[in-house]
Design a protein around this motif. Structure first.
Motif, mmCIF file in Angstrom:
data_model
loop_
_atom_site.group_PDB
_atom_site.id
_atom_site.type_symbol
_atom_site.label_atom_id
_atom_site.label_comp_id
_atom_site.label_asym_id
_atom_site.label_seq_id
_atom_site.Cartn_x
_atom_site.Cartn_y
_atom_site.Cartn_z
ATOM 1 N N TYR A 328 7.492 -33.513 10.885
ATOM 2 C CA TYR A 328 8.384 -34.184 11.833
ATOM 3 C C TYR A 328 8.455 -35.672 11.530
ATOM 4 O O TYR A 328 9.530 -36.270 11.448
ATOM 5 N N ALA A 329 7.268 -36.297 11.395
ATOM 6 C CA ALA A 329 7.213 -37.739 11.168
ATOM 7 C C ALA A 329 7.879 -38.108 9.855
ATOM 8 O O ALA A 329 8.539 -39.159 9.761
ATOM 9 N N ALA A 330 7.730 -37.267 8.828
ATOM 10 C CA ALA A 330 8.352 -37.552 7.538
ATOM 11 C C ALA A 330 9.877 -37.548 7.650
ATOM 12 O O ALA A 330 10.549 -38.440 7.115
ATOM 13 N N TYR A 331 10.446 -36.568 8.349
ATOM 14 C CA TYR A 331 11.900 -36.539 8.518
ATOM 15 C C TYR A 331 12.382 -37.749 9.326
ATOM 16 O O TYR A 331 13.404 -38.362 9.008
ATOM 17 N N ALA A 332 11.641 -38.110 10.368
ATOM 18 C CA ALA A 332 12.022 -39.269 11.174
ATOM 19 C C ALA A 332 11.944 -40.556 10.357
ATOM 20 O O ALA A 332 12.798 -41.445 10.479
ATOM 21 N N SER A 333 10.943 -40.669 9.484
ATOM 22 C CA SER A 333 10.805 -41.842 8.631
ATOM 23 C C SER A 333 11.937 -41.933 7.624
ATOM 24 O O SER A 333 12.488 -43.017 7.382
ATOM 25 N N ALA A 334 12.302 -40.804 7.029
ATOM 26 C CA ALA A 334 13.390 -40.803 6.055
ATOM 27 C C ALA A 334 14.710 -41.252 6.684
ATOM 28 O O ALA A 334 15.552 -41.860 6.030
ATOM 29 N N LYS A 335 14.887 -40.956 7.970
ATOM 30 C CA LYS A 335 16.099 -41.383 8.685
ATOM 31 C C LYS A 335 16.059 -42.868 9.006
ATOM 32 O O LYS A 335 17.040 -43.595 8.792
ATOM 33 N N SER A 336 14.931 -43.356 9.495
ATOM 34 C CA SER A 336 14.844 -44.737 9.982
ATOM 35 C C SER A 336 14.504 -45.742 8.887
ATOM 36 O O SER A 336 14.775 -46.936 9.024
ATOM 37 N N GLY A 337 13.894 -45.252 7.800
ATOM 38 C CA GLY A 337 13.438 -46.158 6.759
ATOM 39 C C GLY A 337 12.178 -46.906 7.124
ATOM 40 O O GLY A 337 11.805 -47.870 6.450
ATOM 41 N N ALA A 338 11.515 -46.476 8.173
ATOM 42 C CA ALA A 338 10.312 -47.167 8.653
ATOM 43 C C ALA A 338 9.128 -46.207 8.674
ATOM 44 O O ALA A 338 9.295 -44.982 8.646
ATOM 45 N N LYS A 339 7.933 -46.775 8.710
ATOM 46 C CA LYS A 339 6.749 -45.959 8.912
ATOM 47 C C LYS A 339 6.742 -45.406 10.329
ATOM 48 O O LYS A 339 7.142 -46.086 11.266
ATOM 49 N N ILE A 340 6.288 -44.173 10.470
ATOM 50 C CA ILE A 340 6.180 -43.532 11.778
ATOM 51 C C ILE A 340 4.704 -43.398 12.125
ATOM 52 O O ILE A 340 3.920 -42.865 11.343
ATOM 53 N N SER A 341 4.327 -43.892 13.281
ATOM 54 C CA SER A 341 2.941 -43.807 13.718
ATOM 55 C C SER A 341 2.676 -42.465 14.386
ATOM 56 O O SER A 341 3.561 -41.856 14.989
ATOM 57 N N LEU A 342 1.451 -42.018 14.252
ATOM 58 C CA LEU A 342 1.008 -40.780 14.872
ATOM 59 C C LEU A 342 0.223 -41.087 16.143
ATOM 60 O O LEU A 342 -0.421 -42.128 16.221
ATOM 61 N N PRO A 343 0.226 -40.232 17.164
ATOM 62 C CA PRO A 343 0.914 -38.933 17.192
ATOM 63 C C PRO A 343 2.425 -39.092 17.318
ATOM 64 O O PRO A 343 2.917 -40.120 17.787
ATOM 65 N N ALA A 346 9.002 -34.780 18.966
ATOM 66 C CA ALA A 346 10.401 -34.902 19.370
ATOM 67 C C ALA A 346 10.940 -33.521 19.691
ATOM 68 O O ALA A 346 10.575 -32.538 19.044
ATOM 69 N N LYS A 347 11.785 -33.449 20.685
ATOM 70 C CA LYS A 347 12.409 -32.185 21.052
ATOM 71 C C LYS A 347 13.611 -31.941 20.146
ATOM 72 O O LYS A 347 14.676 -32.533 20.314
ATOM 73 N N VAL A 348 13.425 -31.107 19.137
ATOM 74 C CA VAL A 348 14.505 -30.795 18.210
ATOM 75 C C VAL A 348 14.541 -29.293 17.967
ATOM 76 O O VAL A 348 13.543 -28.587 18.163
ATOM 77 N N LYS A 349 15.695 -28.825 17.522
ATOM 78 C CA LYS A 349 15.848 -27.404 17.223
ATOM 79 C C LYS A 349 15.076 -27.047 15.965
ATOM 80 O O LYS A 349 14.505 -25.965 15.845
ATOM 81 N N TYR A 350 15.082 -27.944 14.986
ATOM 82 C CA TYR A 350 14.333 -27.795 13.749
ATOM 83 C C TYR A 350 14.042 -29.195 13.223
ATOM 84 O O TYR A 350 14.792 -30.146 13.481
ATOM 85 N N PRO A 351 12.940 -29.399 12.491
ATOM 86 C CA PRO A 351 12.484 -30.749 12.138
ATOM 87 C C PRO A 351 13.501 -31.615 11.416
ATOM 88 O O PRO A 351 13.586 -32.820 11.670
ATOM 89 N N MET A 352 14.293 -31.039 10.500
ATOM 90 C CA MET A 352 15.167 -31.902 9.710
ATOM 91 C C MET A 352 16.343 -32.443 10.522
ATOM 92 O O MET A 352 17.086 -33.290 10.027
ATOM 93 N N GLU A 353 16.500 -32.001 11.777
ATOM 94 C CA GLU A 353 17.458 -32.662 12.666
ATOM 95 C C GLU A 353 17.141 -34.156 12.797
ATOM 96 O O GLU A 353 18.018 -34.971 13.032
ATOM 97 N N LEU A 354 15.874 -34.505 12.634
ATOM 98 C CA LEU A 354 15.447 -35.886 12.751
ATOM 99 C C LEU A 354 15.946 -36.735 11.575
ATOM 100 O O LEU A 354 15.944 -37.968 11.631
ATOM 101 N N TRP A 355 16.371 -36.091 10.509
ATOM 102 C CA TRP A 355 16.844 -36.762 9.298
ATOM 103 C C TRP A 355 18.361 -36.799 9.220
ATOM 104 O O TRP A 355 18.936 -37.698 8.596
ATOM 105 N N LEU A 356 19.021 -35.829 9.832
ATOM 106 C CA LEU A 356 20.472 -35.700 9.690
ATOM 107 C C LEU A 356 21.218 -36.850 10.364
ATOM 108 O O LEU A 356 20.762 -37.371 11.378
#
Length: 356
Positions: A328-343, A346-356
């Motif tokens: 999840y964090a990797a897809y979100a990072s690829a979209k934003s161009g920023a590092k994503i902190s853990l934890p 996100a409520k998504v149908k599938y993880p790569m929605e965070l990248w689209l």
């Protein structure tokens, strides 16, 4: 010796690998049933491997076979439903990677297995591959000092089945398919130390799909270890799988396939060189004991031992959930161009929605 009875769900590539592992390397297990969406394919699989029962309905398999362990080797989007039904029927569950499509599914799978008192075992074979395990033992014995960086790369020209390219069936592209291997192995090598941040770059390079087929992912652990995953469906020439381990007193390089192959020249080509190798005409590297060297028998033998002895698996459903969170964090990072902190969630149908 009374053997532990196993049912395999699926008749595709990974189901054949699991079946070979049970048949050749795990005498304490007996595969008593197989299920396929297509009844004819299930029957063909059963007859080919000497399995007494075949089904195209999971409910019938659960009620009519005496399987104790359900080994889930079906497409990603079916993992959750199959696990929930199997656990409700008091069966132990092995799930091929990734654990599920969403974190919500993962939580439900973990929850019902705990409630029913059955094991949920996450099938990550890199944590069992003999060559990589030898590398980990060297680290444990201090061969390279304090580890500060890990790398893992898995690259080939694309998966076996069309459903992998469908984000709604797979949840994502190469990140879901192969990035999960790297993330699980990083955690295994780093003794499950918590992840601090995830940064990823993703592209679609080769295939006609809206899924990612080439990714670079950087993981920062809280103990200071940095890890780099390189995953690609855009690399021609067969399977490439390797690791690098860097410490302040040494370094280890290991290639999963080189050293396990024979240099071969064939004018006409032959039946099989290695996974994703394409043509076997001309020069090729003919793999031997491919399934063994990748760690599948060791993984499944360990899981069957856990069922028989009532011990905790080395790789659990909770581990699979953490890997999914990192995806999840990797897809979100690829979209934003920023590092994503853990934890991260996100409520998504599938993880790569965070990248689209």
């Amino acid at each position: 010796m009374e053997r532990t009875k196993v049912a395999i769900l699926g008749t595709g590539f990974i189901a054949h690998i699991h079946m070979e592992s049970y048949a050749r390397f795990i005498p304490e297990a007996e595969v008593v049933a197989v299920m396929g969406i297509n009844q004819n394919e299930a029957k063909a699989f059963a007859l080919a491997h000497g399995i007494p029962q075949w089904f195209n309905d999971l409910g019938m398999l659960l009620s009519e076979s005496d399987a104790e362990v359900i080994d889930i080797c079906i497409p990603n989007y079916l993992h959750h439903k199959a696990c929930m039904k199997a656990a409700a029927a008091n069966k132990h569950v092995i799930v091929e990677k990734p654990l599920a499509i969403t974190l919500e599914e993962a939580d439900e799978m973990i929850g019902i297995c705990k409630k029913q008192g059955v094991l949920l075992m996450y099938a990550e074979e890199l944590c069992f591959a003999p060559k990589y395990e030898r590398a980990r033992a060297l680290v444990e014995h201090g061969a390279v000092g304090n580890v500060y960086m890990l790398k893992q790369a898995e690259k080939h020209s694309g998966p076996h089945s069309a459903w992998f390219y469908n984000k709604e069936l797979a949840g994502g592209g190469v990140m879901m398919d192969m990035g999960c291997h790297a993330l699980a192995w990083f955690r295994w090598m780093n003794k499950n130390n918590p992840v601090k941040t995830v940064y990823a770059d993703m592209k679609t390079v080769l295939h006609n799909t809206d899924c990612d087929d080439n990714t670079l992912t950087v993981i920062e652990f809280e103990n200071g270890v940095t890890a780099l995953a390189e995953n690609s469906w855009a690399r021609h020439g067969g399977m490439d799988d390797r690791i690098e381990i860097y410490g302040d007193k040494g370094v280890i390089y290991a290639d999963l396939f080189k050293g396990n192959s024979m240099l071969t020249y064939s004018v006409d080509g032959y039946d099989y060189a290695s996974e994703k190798a394409g043509s076997s005409q001309g020069w090729s590297f003919t793999i031997f004991e491919e399934v063994f060297n990748q760690g599948y028998p060791h993984e499944l033998k360990h899981f069957i031992s856990c069922v028989r002895e009532g011990t905790k698996p080395l790789v659990t459903g909770e581990d699979g959930r953490v890997v999914l969170e990192l995806i999840y964090a990797a897809y979100a990072s690829a979209k934003s161009g920023a590092k994503i902190s853990l934890p991260f969630s996100a409520k998504v149908k599938y993880p790569m929605e965070l990248w689209l």
